[in-house]
Design an enzyme around this catalytic site. Structure first.
Site: not given
Length: 437
Positions: A50-51, A109, A115-116, A190, A193-194
């Site tokens: 994504c980056n 990063s 860690v991904q 829901a 973030t939740a």
């Protein structure tokens, strides 16, 4: 070193342009196939997250330059009007390898120490292996990067501490309650973030976990996705607030969903047993006055941001140590690469010595017994191996000064330093020029 890295990342382009140049798995496979089949590259690796979208190439043609690869990737995506060469970085040789190591170790990063990224790097490598587009140069670079990433995780604190709001909430929870697994937890919300907060809490083996939300169906869907969690209707929340040791809120809207009177009533039923409320909402979901109630620990995003900032500062302090690891491996990688270049010379050198040995022994073969000849042959082999050992080692390590022929010869044969025959004596006049006058 014949290695080029080009790409777009969070340092070179905004997200709307990074999205334009990003590659799906099928697109990456297509690009790798094109580069190899068209004989533009002998090795190629594509990393797209994504980056960042990055291309590592061992060119097979002189015209395959960094700008050529930038234009090629832009054309492959059909985004000439939006993306230009200026949005790309480029690195060469050891610089390309260093950048790859920085990426693999997560010091390049957007979120320092994430860690991904190492998993994404391994996915890119496995895809290239499957497509048969990696050879010795990229293979060695990648495996060195994997080893570095493991060492960084085990030997430094680069990945320690929470640097996201949801994980910082869990870290704070553990500071207040040593054993989170025994606590009753209520999640209010829901959304994304939740969900992240819930996943991080469930990683701590929480047993009693409830979910409530304005939309009951969304709470049910989240519970199904998490594989756990009991649903609490929102209208029952204030009446049952006293049942929970930890409350995490992450809902939208401008109204305070939990107010001071709700918590005060709950604390009476809890007999002043402490309660932790983590407000991850923006705007806040919990009235600020709730924090005034005795034995209530109310923390909001600003409190969590302080934890995140502190953890990031600790991670930044680890960067010099990581760079030291990278520098050491980069030197070894460069030496290994140079050894590939000198290998034909080493083979020729060995063959030349053994050819001379064979010629000289042939002259006396008929003058000595078979036993004597065999001993002479064995002795010659040992002498050649000893004579060539240091030159070959020196060539592989690229330690010789090739700009000075005398120094080069002395270095590869490990000759002692020469003492000056006439110390202090210099010749300021160029003898060659003097003879021409």
């Amino acid at each position: 070193m014949n290695l080029i890295a080009v790409g777009v990342n969070h340092n070179t382009a905004p997200i709307e342009l990074r999205e334009k140049i990003s590659l799906t798995d099928s697109m990456a496979r297509s690009l790798l196939t094109e580069l190899i089949d068209s004989k533009l590259a002998s090795e190629a690796l594509v990393l797209s997250t994504c980056n960042r979208t990055e291309l590592y190439v061992v060119p097979a043609m002189p015209e395959v330059t960094a700008n050529y690869l930038k234009d090629y990737l832009i054309a492959h995506k059909g985004v000439r009007k939006e993306v230009t060469r200026d949005h790309f970085f480029n690195y060469f040789a050891c610089g390309a390898a260093r950048h790859f190591y920085n990426v693999a170790c997560a010091i390049d990063s957007l979120i320092l120490g994430e860690v991904q990224i190492i998993g994404q790097v391994k996915t890119a490598y496995n895809r290239a292996v499957e497509m048969k587009t990696v050879g010795p140069i990229l293979n060695k670079m990648c495996h060195t990067g994997f080893g570095l990433a493991n060492r960084v995780r085990s030997k430094t604190k680069l990945t320690a501490g929470a640097v996201s709001v949801s994980y910082a909430a869990v870290e704070l929870t553990q500071k207040i309650y040593s054993d989170v697994s025994t606590k009753n937890i209520l999640l209010v919300g829901a959304g994304d973030t939740a969900k992240l907060a819930a996943k991080n809490l469930l990683d701590k083996r929480v047993r009693d976990f409830y979910i409530t939300n304005r939309t009951y169906e969304k709470a049910e869907l989240l519970a199904q996705e998490l594989g756990t969690g009991k649903i609490l209707p929102l209208e029952e929340m204030t009446e049952r607030l006293h049942e929970f040791d930890i409350v995490v809120t992450a809902v939208g809207g401008n109204d305070h969903i939990i107010k001071k009177e709700h918590v005060a009533a709950a604390m009476q039923k809890r007999h002043r047993d402490p309660i932790l409320i983590l407000d991850l909402g923006l705007p806040r979901n919990v009235a600020p006055e709730v924090g005034q109630v005795n034995n209530v620990f109310l923390k909001d995003i600003d409190d969590l941001k302080m934890i995140i900032d502190s953890n990031l500062e600790k991670r930044r302090a680890e960067i010099p140590k990581v760079k030291h690891f990278i520098q050491k491996e980069l030197i070894e990688y460069a030496r290994w690469y140079f050894s590939l270049e000198v290998k034909p010379t080493i083979v020729d050198l060995q063959e030349k010595f053994f050819e001379i040995k064979a010629l000289e022994l042939a002259r006396i073969k008929n003058k000595v017994s078979a036993e004597e000849y065999e001993r002479m042959e064995q002795l010659s082999d040992r002498i050649i191996k000893k004579l060539l050992h240091f030159p070959i080692t020196t060539l592989k390590q690229q330690t010789a000064d090739t700009t000075d022929p005398v120094s080069f010869i002395r270095n590869i044969f490990d000759l002692k330093e020469q003492e000056e025959e006439f110390p202090g004596l210099t010749f300021p006049i160029n003898l060659k020029e003097q003879n021409n006058n």
